[in-house]
Design a protein around this motif. Sequence first.
Motif, short mmCIF file in Angstrom:
data_model
loop_
_atom_site.label_atom_id
_atom_site.label_comp_id
_atom_site.label_asym_id
_atom_site.label_seq_id
_atom_site.Cartn_x
_atom_site.Cartn_y
_atom_site.Cartn_z
N TRP A 48 -5.30 -5.69 4.78
CA TRP A 48 -5.29 -6.63 3.85
C TRP A 48 -6.02 -7.84 4.43
N PHE A 49 -7.22 -8.03 3.98
CA PHE A 49 -7.81 -9.22 4.52
C PHE A 49 -8.29 -10.59 3.71
N GLY A 79 0.95 -0.98 -0.16
CA GLY A 79 -0.01 -0.06 -0.22
C GLY A 79 0.89 1.22 -0.08
N ARG A 80 0.30 2.11 0.20
CA ARG A 80 0.94 3.65 0.17
C ARG A 80 2.03 3.64 1.44
N ARG A 81 3.25 4.27 1.11
CA ARG A 81 4.17 4.26 2.28
C ARG A 81 3.78 5.02 3.53
N GLN A 82 2.66 6.10 3.48
CA GLN A 82 2.41 6.55 4.59
C GLN A 82 1.26 5.87 5.50
N GLY A 137 10.47 -2.76 -3.34
CA GLY A 137 10.51 -2.82 -1.86
C GLY A 137 9.29 -2.55 -1.01
N PRO A 138 8.89 -4.08 -0.62
CA PRO A 138 7.62 -4.01 0.47
C PRO A 138 8.03 -3.37 1.63
N GLN A 139 6.90 -3.02 2.35
CA GLN A 139 6.86 -2.32 3.71
C GLN A 139 6.79 -3.39 4.77
N PRO A 140 7.07 -3.22 5.98
CA PRO A 140 6.99 -4.03 7.09
C PRO A 140 5.54 -4.15 7.32
N ALA A 141 5.06 -5.30 7.81
CA ALA A 141 3.58 -5.56 7.91
C ALA A 141 3.59 -6.12 9.64
N HIS A 142 2.26 -5.94 10.11
CA HIS A 142 1.82 -6.82 11.18
C HIS A 142 0.80 -7.62 10.72
N MET A 143 0.83 -9.00 11.16
CA MET A 143 -0.08 -10.13 10.39
C MET A 143 -0.82 -10.51 11.79
N HIS A 144 -2.33 -10.75 11.63
CA HIS A 144 -3.02 -11.37 12.55
C HIS A 144 -3.47 -12.61 11.99
N TYR A 145 -3.44 -13.49 12.47
CA TYR A 145 -3.77 -14.91 11.82
C TYR A 145 -4.96 -15.72 12.82
N CYS A 146 -6.17 -15.89 12.31
CA CYS A 146 -7.18 -16.32 13.36
C CYS A 146 -7.54 -17.90 12.98
N THR A 147 -7.46 -18.82 13.83
CA THR A 147 -7.73 -20.04 13.79
C THR A 147 -8.38 -20.76 14.52
#
Length: 460
Positions: free
Chosen positions: A429-430, A333-336, A368-378
């Motif tokens: 992103w879902f 997504g956008r850098r900001q 160059g992708p950006q850092p991301a925080h991932m939530h995984y529901c199981t």
Amino acid sequence: MRIKAVLGTWLLAITLAWLAVAAAGPGLQPLIDAQGAATGWWQLRRHALYLTGLWSIGLMALAMLLALRLPWLERPLGGMDQVYRLHKWAGVGAALAAVAHWGAKESGGWIGALWGRAGRPARDAVLPWLTDLRGPAKDLGEWAFYLLLALVAVTLLTRLLAYRPWRLLHRAMPLLFLALALHTAALMPLAFWAQPLGLLMGMLLALGSLAALWSLAGRVGRARSHAGRIHAVRVLSDGGPLAPIEVICALPASWPGHRAGQFAFVRFDRAEGQHPFTIASAPGSLGTGEAGEPLLRLVIKPLGDYTRTLGRRLRAGQRVDIEGPYGRFDGRGRRQRRQVWVAGGVGITPFLALLEARQPTAAPAHDGPQPAHMHYCTRDAAADPLLPRLRELCAQALPPVTLTVHSEAQGQRLRPQDLEAIPGPLDIWFCGPQGLGDALRAHAAGPRPWRLHRESFAMR
């Protein structure tokens, strides 16, 4: 939002073209004139009859064009899954407009019963070479209307019919469009054809008819179809009835390659037809087959009648037909904005590919992708067969991806409010269950500057 904008713009264009014709008429009369004739009611009926008919056939033409799976539509609409969502709602809108059209037609009997036929407009002239088809076109349109309603109802109430019979019934849609196109051409007033409205409707009828014939000939997606073979199959976890299966496919040299996060229409059985599956591997991450074929991975969870049987039916060496790749689910997504990934259940598959593309051994990305925080529901983190691989990929990802696991068995459920702790505007992103996606969408519409990118495989 894009779907509403496209449908609104499409209907507005048809309405404005019709208004240019309607405004040239004598204008609205009093509903009941001094002599007791229902002149105004008859005129309102005629306007409603024409406008709803134009809406219905216009939306059906849009649905037929979208069914061609044209790759150039992905960018403006946000991916082929969104193209199919627009296709579905264009079909629903066409059916609703057809109901209104039928209601306007039937209202003639009610007006006549209440006030008589005095003041009823004379029958409009039509194209001279179609005059003899006026009666058959009316009957054909009425039967096509009933069939259209039935097919749309079956599509919306997906549990009424398994996928295979639904697919066979859905193939009748092009025939219905051709019948309704004839109905429109034979009954649209001659005066309409000499106006911009005639040019617009002529173009829509022609394009929709060509799309219908292309679909009936089985040409949809043919140029992007590739015949490969199953390289390997294995059942993940303990092999229970709900255990996902991993299918490695070897593809021919004609395969154009894919980007992480994309999906393909896959056919293991000609009688069953195609199903959309996410490609759960990054480009080149699996190497090549014995003959140098590119390999890709599918992870399939047995959620429906068809997918429950794949674990015991698929064998290495079997043919597989893959059409694609499609989709724009790239996790960027956008850098900001901060990137937040949310996956539920088998919705983890596009993120596995995105994570593989971030491994130290992967080819470096150009932008160059950006850092991301991932939530995984199981359902149960302790028994999840994909979680160990997910933890490993997140631990080695560059740029880093922080992983948070929500295990329902331990009472851990992700709520949209939990994302409030992440500061700043978010790109979310879902991919996962509809309920969680709807909750995120509702929350994203709030005061926080969030943008939700949602993978949607509900294609019927």
